[in-house]
Design an enzyme around this catalytic site. Structure first.
Site, PDB file in Angstrom:
ATOM      1  CG  ASN A  48       2.431   9.477   1.033  1.00  0.00           C
ATOM      2  OD1 ASN A  48       3.437  10.717   0.246  1.00  0.00           O
ATOM      3  ND2 ASN A  48       3.054   8.963   1.542  1.00  0.00           N
ATOM      4  CE  LYS A  49       5.773  13.513   1.756  1.00  0.00           C
ATOM      5  NZ  LYS A  49       6.482  11.756   0.845  1.00  0.00           N
ATOM      6  CG  HIS A  50      -1.575  17.884   3.625  1.00  0.00           C
ATOM      7  ND1 HIS A  50      -0.851  16.919   3.274  1.00  0.00           N
ATOM      8  CD2 HIS A  50      -1.812  18.468   4.635  1.00  0.00           C
ATOM      9  CE1 HIS A  50      -1.882  16.421   4.799  1.00  0.00           C
ATOM     10  NE2 HIS A  50      -1.713  17.691   5.384  1.00  0.00           N
ATOM     11  CE1 TYR A  71       6.105   8.338  -4.743  1.00  0.00           C
ATOM     12  CE2 TYR A  71       4.449   7.258  -2.095  1.00  0.00           C
ATOM     13  CZ  TYR A  71       4.856   7.014  -3.357  1.00  0.00           C
ATOM     14  OH  TYR A  71       4.414   5.851  -3.903  1.00  0.00           O
TER      15      TYR A  71
END
Length: 372
Positions: free
Chosen positions: A182-184, A180
């Site tokens: 907002n993930k690294h 998603y």
């Protein structure tokens, strides 16, 4: 005053180059070459034999649970403090979710409570790493071994994190990641299932592709899903994975700045910077308001929003979800640590695109609302 979003991804590597390659070659579907490349390179990055790319992290969890072949009535132990994706397929498959409260310091599932939850119907444990620190996996794996339980490892938030130096996502019988925004590592939407088990890998590949059969494609022996990742998404993933060490370092620097900037603020619990087994990678930078603070997380977020600061609440505990209460699940259950975290926890802007100047603005804003 410009608004500071809670997340802004960093897409200034090879993303455009690889996407252009997809368009130029016409490979945009789930059949393109970036899929295999992303799966291979991701598996190597977490020390796994197999990686199966899917459409999102929830899809990864759904397929992982289904692949284990559990029977209706079988029990799966998992934390109450998590996203609803973790429990959805458990409930839909007729399995019984058994919930565990959180550790108040690490915010992960309290591993010391797990063994008491085991019954003759228990078949699996779902380990969900929360917000930046992994679960203490050694005692959990010991419990699983002694009772013959499968381990589903949700490493959705743990790209680049390790436990005693070993990559998160390498511990479960089957493990999953989310991509998603907002993930690294992001592919816009997307997920990955990883395992060393030949059978589980085969099952997941079939489940993600409508359970088509090799020689009788449109004759189905079981129901699956269309969970396929596109070549376009995988191209983004390859570009992002190339920079994962840089992203982890950047996140830790951001976490250190928040830690120093908010140190000593009365009434504010900051995330644990490290444990004996891991250093926080600050997927998000969360805070919890002490009981002495005369307002809750919802009010804190409202005040910060008026100051142009984006925020998100913590997860709402599974035993308090209206959808499950309507089903008659978790009646009368109390998990006080998780309940407090749900009501008094939130996180501030934490995306990789956040600048130091923006961070300092966030710090000033948090200090202001806590002093008011």
């Amino acid at each position: 005053m410009s608004f500071i979003p809670v997340n802004e991804p960093l897409l200034n590597g090879n993303e455009k180059k690889y996407l252009a390659e997809c368009i130029d070659t016409g490979w945009i579907s789930s059949e393109g070459p970036f899929i295999q490349r992303f799966e291979k390179e991701f598996a190597e990055s977490v020390g796994r034999k197999y990686a199966i790319a899917v459409s999102n992290g929830t899809a990864a969890l759904d397929a992982a649970v289904e692949a284990l072949g559990l029977a209706p009535g079988d029990e799966v132990i998992l934390p109450t403090f998590t996203i609803i994706s973790c429990i959805s397929q458990i409930v839909r498959a007729g399995l019984v979710p058994v919930l565990v409260d959180s550790d108040p310091v690490t915010w992960n599932m309290d591993v010391t409570q797990v063994e008491a939850k085991i019954s003759p119907r228990t078949k699996a444990i779902m380990a969900v790493h929360i917000y930046g620190l992994p679960i203490d996996m050694a005692p959990l794996l010991d419990i699983a071994r002694r009772y013959g339980l499968k381990v589903i490892e949700d490493a959705a938030e743990m790209h680049g994190q390790t436990y005693h130096g070993r990559p998160c996502g390498s511990f479960g019988d089957i493990s999953i990641f989310s991509f998603y925004p907002n993930k690294h590592i992001t592919t816009g939407e997307g997920g990955m299932i990883v395992t060393n088990d030949d059978h589980l890998a085969s099952e997941c590949r079939s489940l993600r592709n409508l359970c088509f059969q090799p020689h009788k494609r449109f004759v189905h022996e079981r129901l699956g899903w269309n969970l396929r990742m596109t070549n376009l998404q995988a191209a983004l993933g390859v570009a992002q994975l190339e920079r994962l060490p840089e992203f982890v370092q950047r996140k830790r620097q951001m976490g250190a700045l928040y830690q120093s900037g908010l140190a000593g603020v009365s009434g504010l619990q900051l995330p644990l910077a490290s444990t004996s087994y891991a250093e926080n990678i600050y997927w998000v930078f969360g805070v919890i308001l002490d009981a002495s603070v005369p307002f809750d997380a919802e009010e804190a977020m409202r005040r910060l929003g008026k100051m142009g600061i984006g925020t998100r609440p913590f997860f709402w505990s599974m035993h308090e979800q209206p959808v499950f209460q309507k089903m008659g699940l978790f009646c009368g259950e109390r998990h006080p640590v998780s309940e407090n975290m749900s009501r008094r926890g939130f996180y501030v802007p934490s995306g990789l695109g956040l600048t130091q100047e923006q961070q300092e603005t966030v710090i000033d804003a948090v200090r202001t609302i806590m002093d008011s």
